[in-house]
Write a protein that holds these residues in place. Sequence first.
Motif, mmCIF file in Angstrom:
data_model
loop_
_atom_site.group_PDB
_atom_site.id
_atom_site.type_symbol
_atom_site.label_atom_id
_atom_site.label_comp_id
_atom_site.label_asym_id
_atom_site.label_seq_id
_atom_site.Cartn_x
_atom_site.Cartn_y
_atom_site.Cartn_z
ATOM 1 N N MET A 102 -129.999 -22.361 32.234
ATOM 2 C CA MET A 102 -129.625 -23.717 32.557
ATOM 3 C C MET A 102 -128.309 -23.671 33.328
ATOM 4 O O MET A 102 -127.459 -22.823 33.084
ATOM 5 C CB MET A 102 -129.496 -24.532 31.265
ATOM 6 C CG MET A 102 -129.196 -25.983 31.490
ATOM 7 S SD MET A 102 -129.302 -26.955 29.969
ATOM 8 C CE MET A 102 -131.040 -27.301 29.947
ATOM 9 N N VAL A 124 -125.155 -26.220 35.269
ATOM 10 C CA VAL A 124 -124.511 -27.513 35.446
ATOM 11 C C VAL A 124 -123.796 -27.517 36.789
ATOM 12 O O VAL A 124 -123.087 -26.563 37.120
ATOM 13 C CB VAL A 124 -123.486 -27.784 34.316
ATOM 14 C CG1 VAL A 124 -122.639 -28.991 34.633
ATOM 15 C CG2 VAL A 124 -124.184 -27.965 32.986
ATOM 16 N N CYS A 162 -117.185 -35.833 29.425
ATOM 17 C CA CYS A 162 -117.973 -34.598 29.385
ATOM 18 C C CYS A 162 -117.292 -33.548 28.511
ATOM 19 O O CYS A 162 -117.938 -32.880 27.702
ATOM 20 C CB CYS A 162 -118.214 -34.053 30.791
ATOM 21 S SG CYS A 162 -116.702 -33.678 31.713
ATOM 22 N N GLU A 197 -127.330 -25.869 25.484
ATOM 23 C CA GLU A 197 -128.139 -26.760 26.309
ATOM 24 C C GLU A 197 -127.950 -28.227 25.924
ATOM 25 O O GLU A 197 -127.847 -29.092 26.794
ATOM 26 C CB GLU A 197 -129.622 -26.378 26.228
ATOM 27 C CG GLU A 197 -129.940 -25.026 26.801
ATOM 28 C CD GLU A 197 -129.804 -23.871 25.793
ATOM 29 O OE1 GLU A 197 -130.084 -22.737 26.176
ATOM 30 O OE2 GLU A 197 -129.408 -24.125 24.630
ATOM 31 N N GLN A 198 -127.894 -28.507 24.645
ATOM 32 C CA GLN A 198 -127.741 -29.892 24.196
ATOM 33 C C GLN A 198 -126.389 -30.454 24.625
ATOM 34 O O GLN A 198 -126.293 -31.604 25.057
ATOM 35 C CB GLN A 198 -127.899 -29.994 22.687
ATOM 36 C CG GLN A 198 -127.887 -31.420 22.195
ATOM 37 C CD GLN A 198 -128.184 -31.530 20.711
ATOM 38 O OE1 GLN A 198 -128.421 -30.542 20.036
ATOM 39 N NE2 GLN A 198 -128.165 -32.741 20.201
ATOM 40 N N THR A 237 -126.543 -31.324 28.433
ATOM 41 C CA THR A 237 -127.229 -32.573 28.746
ATOM 42 C C THR A 237 -126.454 -33.779 28.219
ATOM 43 O O THR A 237 -126.420 -34.818 28.875
ATOM 44 C CB THR A 237 -128.669 -32.576 28.207
ATOM 45 O OG1 THR A 237 -128.652 -32.322 26.792
ATOM 46 C CG2 THR A 237 -129.521 -31.524 28.899
ATOM 47 N N ALA A 275 -123.563 -34.410 30.666
ATOM 48 C CA ALA A 275 -124.047 -35.055 31.887
ATOM 49 C C ALA A 275 -124.346 -36.531 31.644
ATOM 50 O O ALA A 275 -123.993 -37.392 32.451
ATOM 51 C CB ALA A 275 -125.287 -34.337 32.405
ATOM 52 N N ALA A 276 -124.968 -36.828 30.526
ATOM 53 C CA ALA A 276 -125.316 -38.217 30.206
ATOM 54 C C ALA A 276 -124.078 -39.069 29.958
ATOM 55 O O ALA A 276 -124.103 -40.283 30.182
ATOM 56 C CB ALA A 276 -126.231 -38.255 28.988
ATOM 57 N N ARG A 330 -125.002 -32.863 37.157
ATOM 58 C CA ARG A 330 -126.438 -32.573 37.212
ATOM 59 C C ARG A 330 -126.708 -31.315 36.394
ATOM 60 O O ARG A 330 -125.993 -30.318 36.521
ATOM 61 C CB ARG A 330 -126.907 -32.310 38.639
ATOM 62 C CG ARG A 330 -126.649 -33.444 39.596
ATOM 63 C CD ARG A 330 -127.720 -34.532 39.477
ATOM 64 N NE ARG A 330 -127.498 -35.572 40.479
ATOM 65 C CZ ARG A 330 -126.876 -36.708 40.228
ATOM 66 N NH1 ARG A 330 -126.391 -36.950 39.051
ATOM 67 N NH2 ARG A 330 -126.722 -37.618 41.165
ATOM 68 N N VAL A 331 -127.741 -31.358 35.574
ATOM 69 C CA VAL A 331 -128.168 -30.203 34.792
ATOM 70 C C VAL A 331 -129.523 -29.772 35.315
ATOM 71 O O VAL A 331 -130.437 -30.598 35.446
ATOM 72 C CB VAL A 331 -128.267 -30.551 33.289
ATOM 73 C CG1 VAL A 331 -128.744 -29.350 32.495
ATOM 74 C CG2 VAL A 331 -126.916 -31.031 32.768
ATOM 75 N N THR A 332 -129.647 -28.490 35.633
ATOM 76 C CA THR A 332 -130.910 -27.959 36.132
ATOM 77 C C THR A 332 -131.248 -26.676 35.383
ATOM 78 O O THR A 332 -130.385 -26.037 34.804
ATOM 79 C CB THR A 332 -130.847 -27.636 37.639
ATOM 80 O OG1 THR A 332 -129.786 -26.701 37.859
ATOM 81 C CG2 THR A 332 -130.596 -28.890 38.453
ATOM 82 N N GLU A 333 -132.521 -26.338 35.412
ATOM 83 C CA GLU A 333 -132.937 -25.058 34.854
ATOM 84 C C GLU A 333 -132.539 -23.959 35.842
ATOM 85 O O GLU A 333 -132.717 -24.122 37.037
ATOM 86 C CB GLU A 333 -134.448 -25.039 34.623
ATOM 87 C CG GLU A 333 -134.904 -26.001 33.550
ATOM 88 C CD GLU A 333 -134.320 -25.698 32.180
ATOM 89 O OE1 GLU A 333 -134.184 -24.512 31.836
ATOM 90 O OE2 GLU A 333 -134.009 -26.658 31.463
#
Length: 64
Positions: free
Chosen positions: A1, A3, A16, A44-45, A48, A51-52, A60-63
């Motif tokens: 993952m 960021v 954040c 990971e949590q 996300t 980001a939220a 932005r969070v991407t794999e």
Amino acid sequence: MHVHIELDQCEAHGRCALTDPDLFQLDDDGYAARADVDVPPGNEQAATAGAASCPMSAIRVTEA
């Protein structure tokens, strides 16, 4: 993952960093210190959630 933070959109709210200060490092003025961060396994949590929490939607969070 992975960021990615749009540094030019960051307004130093710091929300954040409240989710994970090691993942979302801030500079001395409270702005995001790094644009790109590889998320360590198990965080990971927090990635996300961070980001939220951004009111500017600059994260932005991407794999990976």
